[in-house]
Design a protein around this motif. Structure first.
Motif, PDB file in Angstrom:
ATOM      1  N   GLY A  36       0.982  -0.780   0.378  1.00  0.00           N
ATOM      2  CA  GLY A  36       0.554   0.197   0.242  1.00  0.00           C
ATOM      3  C   GLY A  36       0.992   1.143   0.430  1.00  0.00           C
ATOM      4  O   GLY A  36       2.083   1.117  -0.199  1.00  0.00           O
ATOM      5  N   GLU A  37       0.649   2.038   0.199  1.00  0.00           N
ATOM      6  CA  GLU A  37       1.230   3.949  -0.065  1.00  0.00           C
ATOM      7  C   GLU A  37       1.856   3.974   1.218  1.00  0.00           C
ATOM      8  O   GLU A  37       3.296   5.320   0.787  1.00  0.00           O
ATOM      9  CB  GLU A  37       0.319   4.833  -0.637  1.00  0.00           C
ATOM     10  CG  GLU A  37      -1.121   4.875  -1.617  1.00  0.00           C
ATOM     11  CD  GLU A  37      -2.062   5.727  -1.764  1.00  0.00           C
ATOM     12  OE1 GLU A  37      -1.717   6.302  -1.054  1.00  0.00           O
ATOM     13  OE2 GLU A  37      -2.278   5.914  -2.577  1.00  0.00           O
ATOM     14  N   ASP A  38       1.132   3.458   2.969  1.00  0.00           N
ATOM     15  CA  ASP A  38       2.106   3.406   3.672  1.00  0.00           C
ATOM     16  C   ASP A  38       3.446   2.435   3.622  1.00  0.00           C
ATOM     17  O   ASP A  38       4.129   2.284   4.744  1.00  0.00           O
ATOM     18  CB  ASP A  38       0.678   3.514   5.379  1.00  0.00           C
ATOM     19  CG  ASP A  38       0.022   2.118   5.022  1.00  0.00           C
ATOM     20  OD1 ASP A  38       0.863   0.877   3.709  1.00  0.00           O
ATOM     21  OD2 ASP A  38      -0.211   1.513   5.159  1.00  0.00           O
ATOM     22  N   GLY A  39       3.279   2.035   2.419  1.00  0.00           N
ATOM     23  CA  GLY A  39       4.583  -0.030   2.624  1.00  0.00           C
ATOM     24  C   GLY A  39       4.291  -0.318   3.405  1.00  0.00           C
ATOM     25  O   GLY A  39       5.160  -1.376   3.315  1.00  0.00           O
ATOM     26  N   LYS A  40       2.840  -0.685   3.319  1.00  0.00           N
ATOM     27  CA  LYS A  40       2.830  -1.996   4.205  1.00  0.00           C
ATOM     28  C   LYS A  40       1.980  -2.641   3.621  1.00  0.00           C
ATOM     29  O   LYS A  40       1.504  -2.854   2.838  1.00  0.00           O
ATOM     30  CB  LYS A  40       1.231  -1.612   5.574  1.00  0.00           C
ATOM     31  CG  LYS A  40       2.085  -0.779   7.112  1.00  0.00           C
ATOM     32  CD  LYS A  40       0.461  -0.780   7.567  1.00  0.00           C
ATOM     33  CE  LYS A  40       1.000   0.017   9.115  1.00  0.00           C
ATOM     34  NZ  LYS A  40      -0.211  -0.027  10.049  1.00  0.00           N
ATOM     35  N   GLU A  41       2.373  -3.868   3.816  1.00  0.00           N
ATOM     36  CA  GLU A  41       2.003  -5.748   2.594  1.00  0.00           C
ATOM     37  C   GLU A  41       0.330  -5.545   2.808  1.00  0.00           C
ATOM     38  O   GLU A  41       0.028  -5.580   4.076  1.00  0.00           O
ATOM     39  CB  GLU A  41       2.849  -6.093   3.154  1.00  0.00           C
ATOM     40  CG  GLU A  41       3.142  -8.003   1.853  1.00  0.00           C
ATOM     41  CD  GLU A  41       3.685  -8.820   2.102  1.00  0.00           C
ATOM     42  OE1 GLU A  41       4.243  -9.153   2.082  1.00  0.00           O
ATOM     43  OE2 GLU A  41       3.576  -9.370   3.630  1.00  0.00           O
ATOM     44  N   LEU A  42       0.063  -5.472   1.666  1.00  0.00           N
ATOM     45  CA  LEU A  42      -1.239  -6.385   1.723  1.00  0.00           C
ATOM     46  C   LEU A  42      -1.538  -7.473   0.929  1.00  0.00           C
ATOM     47  O   LEU A  42      -0.560  -7.932  -0.459  1.00  0.00           O
ATOM     48  CB  LEU A  42      -2.471  -5.651   0.548  1.00  0.00           C
ATOM     49  CG  LEU A  42      -2.189  -4.041   1.425  1.00  0.00           C
ATOM     50  CD1 LEU A  42      -2.783  -2.506   0.197  1.00  0.00           C
ATOM     51  CD2 LEU A  42      -3.144  -3.732   2.576  1.00  0.00           C
ATOM     52  N   THR A  43      -1.880  -8.145   1.811  1.00  0.00           N
ATOM     53  CA  THR A  43      -2.055  -9.952   1.123  1.00  0.00           C
ATOM     54  C   THR A  43      -3.811 -10.133   0.826  1.00  0.00           C
ATOM     55  O   THR A  43      -4.791  -9.529   1.440  1.00  0.00           O
ATOM     56  CB  THR A  43      -2.345 -11.150   1.892  1.00  0.00           C
ATOM     57  OG1 THR A  43      -3.038 -11.259   3.062  1.00  0.00           O
ATOM     58  CG2 THR A  43      -0.276 -10.537   2.249  1.00  0.00           C
ATOM     59  N   PHE A  44      -3.999 -10.901  -0.622  1.00  0.00           N
ATOM     60  CA  PHE A  44      -5.841 -11.256  -1.455  1.00  0.00           C
ATOM     61  C   PHE A  44      -4.566 -12.274  -2.182  1.00  0.00           C
ATOM     62  O   PHE A  44      -4.377 -12.708  -2.502  1.00  0.00           O
ATOM     63  CB  PHE A  44      -5.603 -10.354  -2.366  1.00  0.00           C
ATOM     64  CG  PHE A  44      -5.134  -8.624  -2.241  1.00  0.00           C
ATOM     65  CD1 PHE A  44      -6.629  -7.901  -1.925  1.00  0.00           C
ATOM     66  CD2 PHE A  44      -4.336  -8.156  -2.586  1.00  0.00           C
ATOM     67  CE1 PHE A  44      -6.558  -6.774  -0.977  1.00  0.00           C
ATOM     68  CE2 PHE A  44      -4.174  -7.222  -1.696  1.00  0.00           C
ATOM     69  CZ  PHE A  44      -5.663  -6.093  -1.821  1.00  0.00           C
ATOM     70  N   ASP A  45      -6.530 -12.927  -1.537  1.00  0.00           N
ATOM     71  CA  ASP A  45      -6.386 -14.444  -2.475  1.00  0.00           C
ATOM     72  C   ASP A  45      -7.136 -14.290  -3.638  1.00  0.00           C
ATOM     73  O   ASP A  45      -9.015 -14.059  -3.794  1.00  0.00           O
ATOM     74  CB  ASP A  45      -7.099 -15.862  -1.378  1.00  0.00           C
ATOM     75  CG  ASP A  45      -6.644 -15.863  -0.027  1.00  0.00           C
ATOM     76  OD1 ASP A  45      -5.497 -16.286  -0.642  1.00  0.00           O
ATOM     77  OD2 ASP A  45      -7.069 -15.832   0.743  1.00  0.00           O
ATOM     78  N   HIS A  46      -6.697 -13.600  -4.542  1.00  0.00           N
ATOM     79  CA  HIS A  46      -8.126 -12.765  -5.503  1.00  0.00           C
ATOM     80  C   HIS A  46      -7.770 -14.641  -6.252  1.00  0.00           C
ATOM     81  O   HIS A  46      -8.117 -13.430  -7.852  1.00  0.00           O
ATOM     82  CB  HIS A  46      -6.599 -12.351  -7.037  1.00  0.00           C
ATOM     83  CG  HIS A  46      -4.683 -12.750  -6.723  1.00  0.00           C
ATOM     84  ND1 HIS A  46      -4.401 -13.585  -6.918  1.00  0.00           N
ATOM     85  CD2 HIS A  46      -4.622 -12.259  -8.203  1.00  0.00           C
ATOM     86  CE1 HIS A  46      -3.180 -14.163  -6.696  1.00  0.00           C
ATOM     87  NE2 HIS A  46      -3.187 -13.429  -8.423  1.00  0.00           N
TER      88      HIS A  46
ATOM     89  N   ARG B 157      -5.747 -13.894   8.826  1.00  0.00           N
ATOM     90  CA  ARG B 157      -5.082 -13.103   7.898  1.00  0.00           C
ATOM     91  C   ARG B 157      -4.886 -11.881   8.889  1.00  0.00           C
ATOM     92  O   ARG B 157      -5.626 -11.824   9.519  1.00  0.00           O
ATOM     93  CB  ARG B 157      -6.147 -12.821   6.455  1.00  0.00           C
ATOM     94  CG  ARG B 157      -6.435 -13.189   5.266  1.00  0.00           C
ATOM     95  CD  ARG B 157      -6.372 -15.464   5.891  1.00  0.00           C
ATOM     96  NE  ARG B 157      -6.117 -15.414   4.325  1.00  0.00           N
ATOM     97  CZ  ARG B 157      -6.638 -17.243   4.012  1.00  0.00           C
ATOM     98  NH1 ARG B 157      -6.466 -17.765   5.145  1.00  0.00           N
ATOM     99  NH2 ARG B 157      -6.692 -17.895   2.979  1.00  0.00           N
ATOM    100  N   SER B 158      -4.107 -11.434   8.324  1.00  0.00           N
ATOM    101  CA  SER B 158      -4.033 -10.024   8.819  1.00  0.00           C
ATOM    102  C   SER B 158      -5.913  -8.800   8.696  1.00  0.00           C
ATOM    103  O   SER B 158      -6.588  -8.813   8.058  1.00  0.00           O
ATOM    104  CB  SER B 158      -3.562  -8.567   8.494  1.00  0.00           C
ATOM    105  OG  SER B 158      -2.976  -7.357   9.306  1.00  0.00           O
ATOM    106  N   THR B 159      -5.385  -8.023   9.984  1.00  0.00           N
ATOM    107  CA  THR B 159      -7.048  -7.332  10.339  1.00  0.00           C
ATOM    108  C   THR B 159      -6.728  -5.663  10.370  1.00  0.00           C
ATOM    109  O   THR B 159      -7.283  -4.843  10.265  1.00  0.00           O
ATOM    110  CB  THR B 159      -7.805  -7.275  11.476  1.00  0.00           C
ATOM    111  OG1 THR B 159      -7.034  -7.721  12.509  1.00  0.00           O
ATOM    112  CG2 THR B 159      -8.347  -8.890  10.817  1.00  0.00           C
TER     113      THR B 159
END
Length: 386
Positions: A65-75, A268-270
């Motif tokens: 994300g824009e804040d540099g934090k990782e985002l995960t998705f079961d896409h 998952r991360s919340t």
């Protein structure tokens, strides 16, 4: 043993008397299940996959994300259900090992014509209403199986040529540079694209497997129709509190077929609320008809993102704008027909060649599991004859 009968307890317990080397192409569920089963029975297995990691349609996407934090998705596949006893036994084993869990959330349906939420629903084919997910990501299943003892995994390694040699170890695999990747007694192709003319549509090159080698299977492999799909990954700072369910099917929409809240799955991360939208096959087909199957430009992906999100907003259930939004194309997301329902895989006993995948049984994770088990059973029977 007929092709429809799976590995018996005796076969599962038996060690292969002769060392057999098998190449498994593709690390999706069917390939990973096949490789794991073979390795558990003493077969030397090497998995080849052109991707950076395992999973196929059960891959987990990592973004920043824009804040540099990782985002995960079961896409890809959001979850799976099992009704078959063989598949259920395997899933229960995975649960006991901690990389699969039930996803206990309310699902619903939204009618875009009446603009109404239609209440909770039970997914088709899900008799017990059990929804399973990999933990901490859908790719955890393939990852665990590919890391099993006896399985060597070669990621970032595409197969350009499967050569049949009239020698003691007959199969020779080569990469796109013509380099030898090894010799094998048997081959399992769990990626339908390497045995399908669709490979040529994408790459401009002939499929790695020359279908003239397997004329009895060629007719079934000539045309495996597929349904494409786009997925849209969304991340919100605040929960979308107006949506009364964590999974939604859409009715009367030309653009959206499904949405789910990925961040509510176990493990998952919340830190953010993450949703994934799936397009209808018709919408995806209309885009591909204009763009072809070459890599899409960022402008095209942005347009797709905007159209899919706008349809989501039109439901009136979306209370805020996402801080992250990105689309992904699944060019051959779902097989439109099954080519080996009874046999559960294609098999050429003269060449120790198995072809497995959800396109053999049914277009879902359970179909992939059953096909992988069937392919392993064929190779194990062949190994006992060496």
């Amino acid at each position: 043993m007929s092709a429809s009968v799976f590995i018996s307890a005796a076969i599962r317990r038996r060690s292969v008397s002769v060392a057999m080397k098998v190449a498994v192409i593709g690390s999706g569920i069917s390939g990973a299940v096949c490789a794991s089963t073979l390795a558990s029975n003493g077969v030397s297995v090497t998995i080849f996959d052109s991707g950076r990691g395992p999973g196929g349609r059960t891959s987990q996407r990592r973004e920043v994300g824009e804040d540099g934090k990782e985002l995960t998705f079961d896409h890809g596949a959001p979850f799976f259900s099992v009704t078959n006893s063989d598949a259920m036994a395997l899933v229960h084993e995975w649960e006991s090992r901690g990389f699969v869990s039930q996803w206990k959330q309310v699902f619903g349906s939204f009618d875009c014509a009446s603009n109404k939420f239609l209440g909770s629903i039970q997914q088709e084919g899900d008799a017990n209403n059990n929804k399973y997910v990999g933990v901490p990501g859908m790719n955890s299943i393939s990852k665990a199986l590919c890391n099993q003892s006896g399985v060597e995994s070669m990621f970032g390694t595409g197969i350009a040529k499967l050569e049949w040699l009239e020698e003691e170890i007959p199969w020779l695999l080569k990469d796109s540079k013509g380099q030898n990747l090894g010799r094998f007694d048997g081959v399992v192709a769990s990626d339908k694209n390497i045995v399908s003319p669709r490979f040529t549509q994408v790459t401009g090159l002939p499929p790695p497997l020359d279908l003239n080698l397997v004329p009895e299977l060629a007719t079934k492999l000539q045309d495996i129709p597929v349904l494409p799909c786009f997925s849209l990954m969304l991340a919100f700072k605040e929960p979308l509190s107006l949506i009364p369910a964590k999974g939604l099917s859409f009715k009367n929409s030309e653009i959206l077929s499904w949405a789910h809240c990925d961040s509510t799955k176990p493990g998952r991360s919340t830190d953010s609320e993450r949703w994934i939208l799936h397009s209808t096959p018709g919408y995806a087909s209309s885009v591909i008809a204009k763009t072809g199957l070459q890599k899409l430009s960022s402008e095209t992906l942005d347009k797709i993102s905007e159209e899919m999100f706008k349809e989501f907003q039109c439901s009136g259930l979306v209370s805020s704008l996402p801080f992250f939004m990105k689309a992904h194309r699944w060019g051959s997301a779902f097989p439109a027909k099954s080519i080996a329902v009874e046999e559960r895989c294609l098999w050429d006993r003269n060449r120790n060649l198995a072809i497995c995948g959800d396109f053999c049984v049914s277009p879902n994770v359970q179909g992939a599991i059953l096909s992988g088990l069937a392919a392993a059973s064929k190779l194990l029977q062949a190994s006992s004859c060496l």
